[in-house]
Each structure stands twice: as C-alpha cells, then as structure tokens.
Scaffold this motif. Structure first.
Motif, PDB file in Angstrom:
ATOM      1  N   LEU A 208      40.043  67.608  52.783  1.00  0.00           N
ATOM      2  CA  LEU A 208      39.989  66.827  51.577  1.00  0.00           C
ATOM      3  C   LEU A 208      41.344  66.526  51.220  1.00  0.00           C
ATOM      4  O   LEU A 208      41.640  65.732  50.269  1.00  0.00           O
ATOM      5  CB  LEU A 208      39.483  67.611  50.661  1.00  0.00           C
ATOM      6  CG  LEU A 208      37.847  68.403  50.386  1.00  0.00           C
ATOM      7  CD1 LEU A 208      37.717  69.290  49.593  1.00  0.00           C
ATOM      8  CD2 LEU A 208      37.004  67.217  50.810  1.00  0.00           C
ATOM      9  N   GLY A 209      42.471  66.837  52.012  1.00  0.00           N
ATOM     10  CA  GLY A 209      43.723  66.529  51.732  1.00  0.00           C
ATOM     11  C   GLY A 209      44.836  67.584  52.569  1.00  0.00           C
ATOM     12  O   GLY A 209      44.255  67.985  53.715  1.00  0.00           O
ATOM     13  N   PHE A 210      45.749  67.907  51.985  1.00  0.00           N
ATOM     14  CA  PHE A 210      46.760  68.632  52.782  1.00  0.00           C
ATOM     15  C   PHE A 210      47.198  69.961  51.630  1.00  0.00           C
ATOM     16  O   PHE A 210      46.947  69.786  50.395  1.00  0.00           O
ATOM     17  CB  PHE A 210      47.917  68.056  52.938  1.00  0.00           C
ATOM     18  CG  PHE A 210      47.737  66.838  53.872  1.00  0.00           C
ATOM     19  CD1 PHE A 210      47.729  67.084  55.364  1.00  0.00           C
ATOM     20  CD2 PHE A 210      47.507  65.601  53.403  1.00  0.00           C
ATOM     21  CE1 PHE A 210      47.496  65.883  55.985  1.00  0.00           C
ATOM     22  CE2 PHE A 210      47.014  64.558  53.904  1.00  0.00           C
ATOM     23  CZ  PHE A 210      47.054  64.601  55.456  1.00  0.00           C
ATOM     24  N   LYS A 218      59.396  73.339  51.778  1.00  0.00           N
ATOM     25  CA  LYS A 218      59.288  72.624  53.043  1.00  0.00           C
ATOM     26  C   LYS A 218      57.783  72.079  53.166  1.00  0.00           C
ATOM     27  O   LYS A 218      57.681  70.985  53.595  1.00  0.00           O
ATOM     28  CB  LYS A 218      59.689  73.399  54.213  1.00  0.00           C
ATOM     29  CG  LYS A 218      59.755  73.023  55.446  1.00  0.00           C
ATOM     30  CD  LYS A 218      60.189  73.578  56.512  1.00  0.00           C
ATOM     31  CE  LYS A 218      60.312  72.985  57.979  1.00  0.00           C
ATOM     32  NZ  LYS A 218      60.974  73.911  58.828  1.00  0.00           N
ATOM     33  N   GLU A 219      56.839  72.850  53.165  1.00  0.00           N
ATOM     34  CA  GLU A 219      55.528  72.578  53.166  1.00  0.00           C
ATOM     35  C   GLU A 219      55.048  71.590  52.369  1.00  0.00           C
ATOM     36  O   GLU A 219      54.377  70.730  52.661  1.00  0.00           O
ATOM     37  CB  GLU A 219      54.647  74.026  52.969  1.00  0.00           C
ATOM     38  CG  GLU A 219      54.869  75.000  54.209  1.00  0.00           C
ATOM     39  CD  GLU A 219      53.950  76.209  54.092  1.00  0.00           C
ATOM     40  OE1 GLU A 219      52.929  75.907  53.259  1.00  0.00           O
ATOM     41  OE2 GLU A 219      53.943  77.230  54.908  1.00  0.00           O
ATOM     42  N   PHE A 220      55.450  71.658  51.253  1.00  0.00           N
ATOM     43  CA  PHE A 220      55.162  70.518  50.249  1.00  0.00           C
ATOM     44  C   PHE A 220      55.781  69.202  50.550  1.00  0.00           C
ATOM     45  O   PHE A 220      55.109  68.290  50.430  1.00  0.00           O
ATOM     46  CB  PHE A 220      55.520  71.003  48.792  1.00  0.00           C
ATOM     47  CG  PHE A 220      55.323  69.915  47.777  1.00  0.00           C
ATOM     48  CD1 PHE A 220      54.024  69.398  47.531  1.00  0.00           C
ATOM     49  CD2 PHE A 220      56.328  69.396  46.815  1.00  0.00           C
ATOM     50  CE1 PHE A 220      53.692  68.666  46.494  1.00  0.00           C
ATOM     51  CE2 PHE A 220      56.069  68.352  46.007  1.00  0.00           C
ATOM     52  CZ  PHE A 220      54.681  67.955  45.832  1.00  0.00           C
ATOM     53  N   GLU A 225      55.028  63.881  53.424  1.00  0.00           N
ATOM     54  CA  GLU A 225      55.011  63.097  54.406  1.00  0.00           C
ATOM     55  C   GLU A 225      53.948  62.548  55.222  1.00  0.00           C
ATOM     56  O   GLU A 225      53.760  61.476  55.645  1.00  0.00           O
ATOM     57  CB  GLU A 225      56.076  63.786  55.545  1.00  0.00           C
ATOM     58  CG  GLU A 225      56.742  63.071  56.549  1.00  0.00           C
ATOM     59  CD  GLU A 225      57.607  62.032  56.123  1.00  0.00           C
ATOM     60  OE1 GLU A 225      57.931  60.867  56.766  1.00  0.00           O
ATOM     61  OE2 GLU A 225      58.134  62.103  54.964  1.00  0.00           O
ATOM     62  N   ASN A 226      52.953  63.514  55.265  1.00  0.00           N
ATOM     63  CA  ASN A 226      51.690  63.321  55.845  1.00  0.00           C
ATOM     64  C   ASN A 226      50.990  62.300  55.289  1.00  0.00           C
ATOM     65  O   ASN A 226      50.399  61.304  55.806  1.00  0.00           O
ATOM     66  CB  ASN A 226      50.803  64.686  55.989  1.00  0.00           C
ATOM     67  CG  ASN A 226      51.324  65.434  56.946  1.00  0.00           C
ATOM     68  OD1 ASN A 226      51.867  65.141  57.813  1.00  0.00           O
ATOM     69  ND2 ASN A 226      51.135  67.005  56.634  1.00  0.00           N
ATOM     70  N   VAL A 227      50.932  62.343  53.797  1.00  0.00           N
ATOM     71  CA  VAL A 227      50.269  61.136  53.073  1.00  0.00           C
ATOM     72  C   VAL A 227      50.841  59.849  53.193  1.00  0.00           C
ATOM     73  O   VAL A 227      50.021  58.824  53.283  1.00  0.00           O
ATOM     74  CB  VAL A 227      50.093  61.691  51.698  1.00  0.00           C
ATOM     75  CG1 VAL A 227      49.334  60.529  50.724  1.00  0.00           C
ATOM     76  CG2 VAL A 227      49.352  62.895  51.414  1.00  0.00           C
ATOM     77  N   SER A 228      52.131  59.906  53.235  1.00  0.00           N
ATOM     78  CA  SER A 228      52.739  58.611  53.261  1.00  0.00           C
ATOM     79  C   SER A 228      52.734  57.958  54.552  1.00  0.00           C
ATOM     80  O   SER A 228      52.718  56.385  54.736  1.00  0.00           O
ATOM     81  CB  SER A 228      54.283  58.923  52.940  1.00  0.00           C
ATOM     82  OG  SER A 228      54.802  59.626  54.020  1.00  0.00           O
ATOM     83  N   LYS A 229      52.318  58.659  55.492  1.00  0.00           N
ATOM     84  CA  LYS A 229      52.186  58.010  56.965  1.00  0.00           C
ATOM     85  C   LYS A 229      50.641  57.690  57.170  1.00  0.00           C
ATOM     86  O   LYS A 229      50.344  56.898  58.349  1.00  0.00           O
ATOM     87  CB  LYS A 229      52.561  58.975  58.183  1.00  0.00           C
ATOM     88  CG  LYS A 229      54.099  59.266  58.165  1.00  0.00           C
ATOM     89  CD  LYS A 229      54.502  60.208  59.241  1.00  0.00           C
ATOM     90  CE  LYS A 229      56.080  60.572  59.035  1.00  0.00           C
ATOM     91  NZ  LYS A 229      56.592  61.355  60.255  1.00  0.00           N
TER      92      LYS A 229
END
Length: 272
Positions: A208-210, A218-220, A225-229
């Motif tokens: 459903l997401g991250f 760092k994890e946040f 970064e994952n969503v932006s890409k």
C-alpha cells in the motif's frame, strides 16, 4: 453492552505524557478492568489490541476496524497528475501521539527540494508546530493548514501525490491503526507510514506504500525518494491496490454489514 476500544488504557495516556502520576495510572487501570469485565463483548480497532486486553479480562474480544466515512470506491479511469514538487499530505490530529518533533527535525536537516509536506487539521501541538516552522525557516518544505470539511476535504485530498501517517514510538501506539489510514486508502495514493508496528506492517504486507521506523530520519528520507521516483505504471498499481484493500476491509458499506452481523450474533448468543 458492546464496548468498542479505540486506544489501549492506561498505556496510551502514559505514552502521550498526559498523565505521569503512578497512583493515577493505577486507578485508571482498575477502572479499565471494571469496564472490560462488565461488557458482554469487546470490539477492538486493531488485532494487536487483543492480547493486552486479554491480560485484563476474560470478556469475549472481536476485531472490528474503524470504517471510513466513505462508501465503496466506484472504480473510474485512473488519472495521472503527478506534481513537479511532490505533495505529501497529512490529515488529522497534531498532538503528542504524532511524530512531529522528528518531522520538524527531518525538514531542518534534509537537502531534498523535491517535496513539500502539508498538514491539515488541529491539535494540542498545532501552535508549537507553526512556531517551529517559522523559527526554522522551513516553510518551503512543510506547511500547516486549517481543518477541512466535507467537499473541500475531498477536493483537496485528490491533489496529493502521497499520504503520510505519523505515530510516535510506544508500545500502545505501535498497536494502533489511525482512522486516517482508511481515508487515505479511499483516495488510492501511496502511503508513507512513519511509525512502528501494526499500520506499517499492513502497509508493507499489502503493498500500500512505504514505511519507516518512527525514529529513523534516513528511512523516512528513503520513503520520500521512493515515491518521488515512481512512474505512471507504479502509481497506477498503488491506486488499484489501495482502493481494492479499502473496499474489502474499510468501506462504510462493508463495515456496516459486519457490525450488524456482530449485533445479531451477540443477541442470538445471549438468547440461547
């Protein structure tokens, strides 16, 4: 008497810092046990509530999640409208249970310029949050807005690129599923769960997401970064994953039917 438990007591008041006096906490625990004992059925909004409540009572316990205020999602053609500067939306309470200090710290330290976080709602720390944003001069990264209602809420939430869940660390808080989670699913955007425990587990397990641990900047950052890409086909996948999950578990129609069945089963059980 059917009791629907939304928070674990006395753990929640301890972890949020509202009550620190040990005698008062002991009294709250005794009262909680009496209420549990005198209920015929206890409903819990998270499966993780079952074990700690079972330690306090022998009353029958059943999982029943918070429903969304929205009815079933009627699937329409997927619309792709990713923003140049990613809009991360948070809607709900701004209090001590939310991970607001780490959120401010992240915005102060990050060099990322591809996102902006918008927080909609009210709460005991809203004024503090506004002051910290102004003092730190991070208005380009984070903004607090007023509580939205009805049509204005729906119209605004559709503009989000992803949604944010914030929960501070804590044994009770990690077991909680915030009601905003269901609402986020309705809109079909990927979710970033910055919290420990159950809601992050569900987010990961069902794609459903991250998620990021509540104390990890760092994890946040990696989640953003994952969503932006993400490309169109990936965003489309989350749209169908999240709205399907919503319809199966949290729609107002589904939960209403489930609740009626719980009532009928309980009444029939008492009459036999």
């Amino acid at each position: 008497l059917i009791l629907w438990v939304q928070d674990l007591w006395p753990e929640s008041v301890v972890e949020t810092g509202y009550i620190k006096n040990k005698f008062s906490i002991k009294i709250i625990k005794i009262i909680t046990k009496i209420i549990y004992k005198n209920s015929d059925l206890i409903l819990v909004q998270s499966r993780k509530f079952i074990k700690p409540i079972r330690n306090l009572t022998d009353t029958k316990i059943k999982f029943f999640p918070n429903p969304s205020e929205f009815k079933k999602v009627n699937k329409k053609k997927f619309v792709y409208n990713k923003s140049k500067i990613m809009k991360i939306y948070y809607a709900g309470n701004m209090g001590s249970a939310q991970n607001l200090k780490n959120l401010i710290k992240f915005c102060q330290l990050t060099n990322k310029k591809n996102f902006k976080i918008y927080l909609f709602g009210d709460g005991s720390q809203k004024k503090w949050l506004k002051n910290k944003i102004r003092e730190s001069k991070i208005q380009k990264k984070i903004e607090v807005r007023k509580f939205l209602k009805d049509k204005n809420f729906v119209k605004e939430m559709k503009k989000a690129d992803c949604f944010l869940i914030l929960l501070s660390s804590g044994n009770a808080l990690s077991k909680t599923i915030p009601a905003k989670f269901q609402t986020y699913l309705y809109f079909g955007k990927p979710i970033i769960s910055w919290s420990d425990g159950e809601v992050s587990f569900i987010t990961r397990k069902y794609n459903l997401g991250f998620s990021a641990k509540s104390n990890s900047l760092k994890e946040f950052s990696n989640c953003i970064e994952n969503v932006s890409k993400m490309r169109k086909n990936q965003i489309k996948k989350y749209y169908y994953n999240n709205t399907d999950f919503f319809n199966k578990h949290f729609s107002l129609n589904k939960c209403s039917q489930d609740l009626l069945k719980i009532f009928k089963d309980q009444i029939n059980g008492q009459n036999t």
